[in-house]
Design a protein around this motif. Structure first.
Motif, PDB file in Angstrom:
ATOM      1  N   LEU A  71      35.596  35.917  44.620  1.00 23.37           N
ATOM      2  CA  LEU A  71      35.747  36.164  43.181  1.00 23.37           C
ATOM      3  C   LEU A  71      37.212  36.320  42.788  1.00 23.37           C
ATOM      4  CD1 LEU A  71      32.719  38.574  42.844  1.00 23.37           C
ATOM      5  CD2 LEU A  71      32.872  36.243  41.919  1.00 23.37           C
ATOM      6  N   LYS A  72      37.993  36.978  43.651  1.00 20.73           N
ATOM      7  CA  LYS A  72      39.432  37.107  43.389  1.00 20.73           C
ATOM      8  C   LYS A  72      40.091  35.734  43.375  1.00 20.73           C
ATOM      9  CE  LYS A  72      40.087  41.779  45.142  1.00 20.73           C
ATOM     10  NZ  LYS A  72      40.630  42.633  46.219  1.00 20.73           N
ATOM     11  N   ASP A  73      39.742  34.910  44.361  1.00 23.30           N
ATOM     12  CA  ASP A  73      40.307  33.554  44.428  1.00 23.30           C
ATOM     13  C   ASP A  73      39.927  32.711  43.217  1.00 23.30           C
ATOM     14  OD1 ASP A  73      41.561  34.074  46.833  1.00 23.30           O
ATOM     15  OD2 ASP A  73      40.091  32.994  48.059  1.00 23.30           O
ATOM     16  N   CYS A  74      38.774  32.995  42.634  1.00 23.09           N
ATOM     17  CA  CYS A  74      38.309  32.240  41.461  1.00 23.09           C
ATOM     18  C   CYS A  74      38.914  32.747  40.159  1.00 23.09           C
ATOM     19  CB  CYS A  74      36.780  32.280  41.381  1.00 23.09           C
ATOM     20  SG  CYS A  74      35.985  31.316  42.683  1.00 23.09           S
ATOM     21  N   GLY A  75      39.683  33.837  40.229  1.00 26.26           N
ATOM     22  CA  GLY A  75      40.389  34.318  39.047  1.00 26.26           C
ATOM     23  C   GLY A  75      39.619  35.274  38.158  1.00 26.26           C
ATOM     24  N   TYR A  76      38.550  35.860  38.662  1.00 25.17           N
ATOM     25  CA  TYR A  76      37.822  36.841  37.850  1.00 25.17           C
ATOM     26  C   TYR A  76      38.654  38.106  37.693  1.00 25.17           C
ATOM     27  CZ  TYR A  76      33.691  33.968  37.842  1.00 25.17           C
ATOM     28  OH  TYR A  76      32.828  32.934  37.624  1.00 25.17           O
ATOM     29  N   THR A  77      38.479  38.786  36.579  1.00 28.83           N
ATOM     30  CA  THR A  77      39.206  40.029  36.326  1.00 28.83           C
ATOM     31  C   THR A  77      38.636  41.145  37.198  1.00 28.83           C
ATOM     32  OG1 THR A  77      37.721  40.831  34.586  1.00 28.83           O
ATOM     33  CG2 THR A  77      39.542  39.354  33.907  1.00 28.83           C
ATOM     34  N   PHE A  78      39.392  42.239  37.278  1.00 23.91           N
ATOM     35  CA  PHE A  78      38.946  43.401  38.047  1.00 23.91           C
ATOM     36  C   PHE A  78      37.585  43.890  37.545  1.00 23.91           C
ATOM     37  CE2 PHE A  78      38.563  48.001  38.477  1.00 23.91           C
ATOM     38  CZ  PHE A  78      38.705  48.151  39.845  1.00 23.91           C
ATOM     39  N   GLU A  79      37.424  43.958  36.220  1.00 21.91           N
ATOM     40  CA  GLU A  79      36.173  44.445  35.633  1.00 21.91           C
ATOM     41  C   GLU A  79      35.003  43.504  35.942  1.00 21.91           C
ATOM     42  OE1 GLU A  79      39.054  44.144  33.836  1.00 21.91           O
ATOM     43  OE2 GLU A  79      39.572  46.267  33.751  1.00 21.91           O
TER      44      GLU A  79
END
Length: 137
Positions: A71-79
């Motif tokens: 999810l981090k690699d896909c650019g999702y926000t922290f929230e």
């Protein structure tokens, strides 16, 4: 030889969960950003099955662990990551107080299992009352 129920797990299940969860979210009137989040949770909710089979880590916890860097690699926000991982961690046993995302993921996961057509039905460790024995459309 008996067919092991775990051998019937496929990516198709996660795709079905993702699609059905997004439909449930739309029907429930959840905001469009929640619909996308629930789609991702559906796709990733069982990716930890391999760890469960290998070392006994409960798959809902392993799936959240494996999903986070994706999810981090896909650019999702922290929230967004928090909400997706929360839904994945709780998709097996939600409570009435859980978020709508958790409730939707749980419902989609259970309702999309094709127990009625499964060759391993008799070897499955799911209780009979939890099995989907009819096709609902």
């Amino acid at each position: 030889a008996a067919i092991d129920a775990k051998d019937h797990y496929t990516f198709n299940h996660s795709q079905c969960v993702s699609k059905y969860a997004s439909q449930l979210a739309e029907h429930a009137g959840l905001p469009s950003d929640h619909v996308e989040i629930i789609q991702q949770a559906g796709l990733l909710h069982d990716i930890g099955k391999g760890m469960q089979y290998e070392d006994g880590t409960p798959h809902h916890l392993a799936s959240a662990q494996l999903a986070e860097p994706i999810l981090k690699d896909c650019g999702y926000t922290f929230e967004e990551i928090h909400d997706i991982l929360h839904a994945i961690r709780l998709h097996r046993k939600p409570t009435d107080e859980d978020t709508p995302l958790v409730q939707v993921l749980y419902a989609a996961d259970k309702k999309t299992r094709p127990c009625f057509a499964c060759e391993a039905q008799e070897d499955c460790n799911w209780p009979q009352e939890k099995k989907n024995l009819q096709l609902i459309y």
